[in-house]
Scaffold this motif. Sequence first.
Motif, PDB file in Angstrom:
ATOM      1  N   ASP A 299      -1.403   3.128  -6.281  1.00 21.72           N
ATOM      2  CA  ASP A 299      -0.118   2.650  -5.761  1.00 21.72           C
ATOM      3  C   ASP A 299       0.819   2.272  -6.901  1.00 21.72           C
ATOM      4  O   ASP A 299       2.021   2.559  -6.854  1.00 21.72           O
TER       5      ASP A 299
ATOM      6  N   ASP B 199       0.852  -1.185   0.000  1.00 16.24           N
ATOM      7  CA  ASP B 199       0.000   0.000   0.000  1.00 16.24           C
ATOM      8  C   ASP B 199       0.894   1.242   0.000  1.00 16.24           C
ATOM      9  O   ASP B 199       1.172   1.835   1.046  1.00 16.24           O
TER      10      ASP B 199
ATOM     11  N   ALA C 189      -5.802   0.480   0.627  1.00 19.01           N
ATOM     12  CA  ALA C 189      -6.102  -0.412  -0.490  1.00 19.01           C
ATOM     13  C   ALA C 189      -4.893  -0.476  -1.409  1.00 19.01           C
ATOM     14  O   ALA C 189      -4.077   0.443  -1.444  1.00 19.01           O
ATOM     15  N   VAL C 190      -4.765  -1.571  -2.115  1.00 22.53           N
ATOM     16  CA  VAL C 190      -3.668  -1.730  -3.065  1.00 22.53           C
ATOM     17  C   VAL C 190      -4.280  -1.693  -4.465  1.00 22.53           C
ATOM     18  O   VAL C 190      -4.975  -2.626  -4.863  1.00 22.53           O
ATOM     19  N   ASN C 191      -4.035  -0.584  -5.174  1.00 22.81           N
ATOM     20  CA  ASN C 191      -4.713  -0.405  -6.455  1.00 22.81           C
ATOM     21  C   ASN C 191      -3.853   0.406  -7.434  1.00 22.81           C
ATOM     22  O   ASN C 191      -2.643   0.566  -7.231  1.00 22.81           O
TER      23      ASN C 191
ATOM     24  N   ASN D 114       0.634   4.394  -0.899  1.00 26.52           N
ATOM     25  CA  ASN D 114       0.145   5.676  -0.375  1.00 26.52           C
ATOM     26  C   ASN D 114      -0.598   5.528   0.955  1.00 26.52           C
ATOM     27  O   ASN D 114      -1.200   6.491   1.441  1.00 26.52           O
ATOM     28  N   SER D 115      -0.556   4.330   1.530  1.00 26.03           N
ATOM     29  CA  SER D 115      -1.117   4.077   2.870  1.00 26.03           C
ATOM     30  C   SER D 115      -2.571   4.509   3.009  1.00 26.03           C
ATOM     31  O   SER D 115      -2.982   5.020   4.048  1.00 26.03           O
ATOM     32  N   ASP D 116      -3.370   4.282   1.968  1.00 29.12           N
ATOM     33  CA  ASP D 116      -4.781   4.657   2.060  1.00 29.12           C
ATOM     34  C   ASP D 116      -5.685   3.456   2.334  1.00 29.12           C
ATOM     35  O   ASP D 116      -6.899   3.565   2.337  1.00 29.12           O
TER      36      ASP D 116
HETATM   37 CA   LIG Z   1      -3.061   2.462  -1.664  1.00 28.48          CA
END
Ligand SMILES: [Ca+2]
Length: 215
Positions: free
Chosen positions: A171, A160, A166-168, A162-164
């Motif tokens: 990123d 993750d 979710a992995v998408n 950008n540490s938000d």
């Molecule tokens: Ca993310």
Amino acid sequence: MNRKAPITIGVLIASGLALGMSNVSTTDKWSWGENIGFMNWRDAGTPIGNQGASFDGDHLSGFVWCENLGWMNVGNGSGPYPNDTGLRFGVNIEPDDRLSGFAWLENAGWVNFDGGTMAGPPNPARIENGRLKGFAWGENIGWVNLDNASVFVGIACAADVNSDGAVNLDDLQLMLFGFGSGPGAQLLDGDVNGDGFTNLDDLQLLLFNFGFVCY
Ligand SMILES: [Ca+2]
Ligand SMILES: [Ca+2]
């Protein structure tokens, strides 16, 4: 005259083994049941990594290996699961991160993930701070302990950028922008394995975790 082919749990289990890889932590991947022994949530079986459980937003999918009783099926991936018939079962993740629903243990029947509500004081199976907590209950196996301080099931969120949570694609975009950085690359440069460089190892890790939701 038409005859429907019988669908058995065995067929469901066999097809389920082709599911995607686990996002359970590589190190914290264990729970323990009083009659079923240690349970590996990530990587039992062969080839390693093909069989494990995944936490996919509002439901679980895949298989957990129980050392004394074999495979526990936590859902076929088409969740959230209604759990209204013997074939449409699985473990769900409620909006408050409590678990619900049923898993199927091949040699011991149903395991109830609402089961922790029966304990006193209640300690329901749930996700808390990136790990499982609480208890599940199986009528033939008793309590499954998800609550131990040192032996537990952690949910990885390895890529993750950008540490938000979710992995998408966001990123992936950051990682490609930072690709080739280092030494001294940071998470926001796409260095998700923390070795100071953003390279193919990081890209592989991101693609491996792509689509996962963090907890
Ligand atoms: Ca993310
Ligand atoms: Ca790296």
